[in-house]
Write a protein that holds these residues in place. Structure first.
Motif: not given
Length: 107
Positions: A44-60, A62-73
């Motif tokens: 559950e921890f890894w699923l929720r963490k991965a989903a959170l990081l995916d959501r952050i990467a999606l947001s980034e 959409a804003a035309g950014h996201g290199g580090d966020a995408i890598a973390a996701a």
């Protein structure tokens, strides 16, 4: 756990009932706090963490950014796949969305 690779939900579908990102940041931080170094975190921890990081990467993205966020996701999604050891070969972030949607439906 189902891998049913025939259905990869969109992010909007997968995260439709997800708590806010701020709440999930709090949940993941609290879940990891006070654990001795090297403690194995559960699925559950890894699923929720991965989903959170995916959501952050999606947001980034959409804003035309996201290199580090995408890598973390991608890293967190790969960790979940390693933990689950599914028979599916797919984009790890798509796997996270599918598994999160299945998990959320069971909550």
């Amino acid at each position: 756990m189902s891998t049913g690779t025939g259905q990869w939900p969109t992010p909007d579908t997968a995260y439709a009932t997800a708590p806010s990102m701020v709440r999930e940041i709090g949940w993941t931080a609290q879940a990891a706090t006070g654990k001795p170094f090297g403690t194995q975190m559960g699925r559950e921890f890894w699923l929720r963490k991965a989903a959170l990081l995916d959501r952050i990467a999606l947001s980034e993205e959409a804003a035309g950014h996201g290199g580090d966020a995408i890598a973390a996701a991608e890293l967190a999604a790969s960790r979940l796949m390693d933990l689950d050891d599914p028979d599916a070969i797919c984009d790890p972030r798509h796997y996270v969305r599918q598994q999160y949607a299945l998990w959320a439906d069971e909550q």
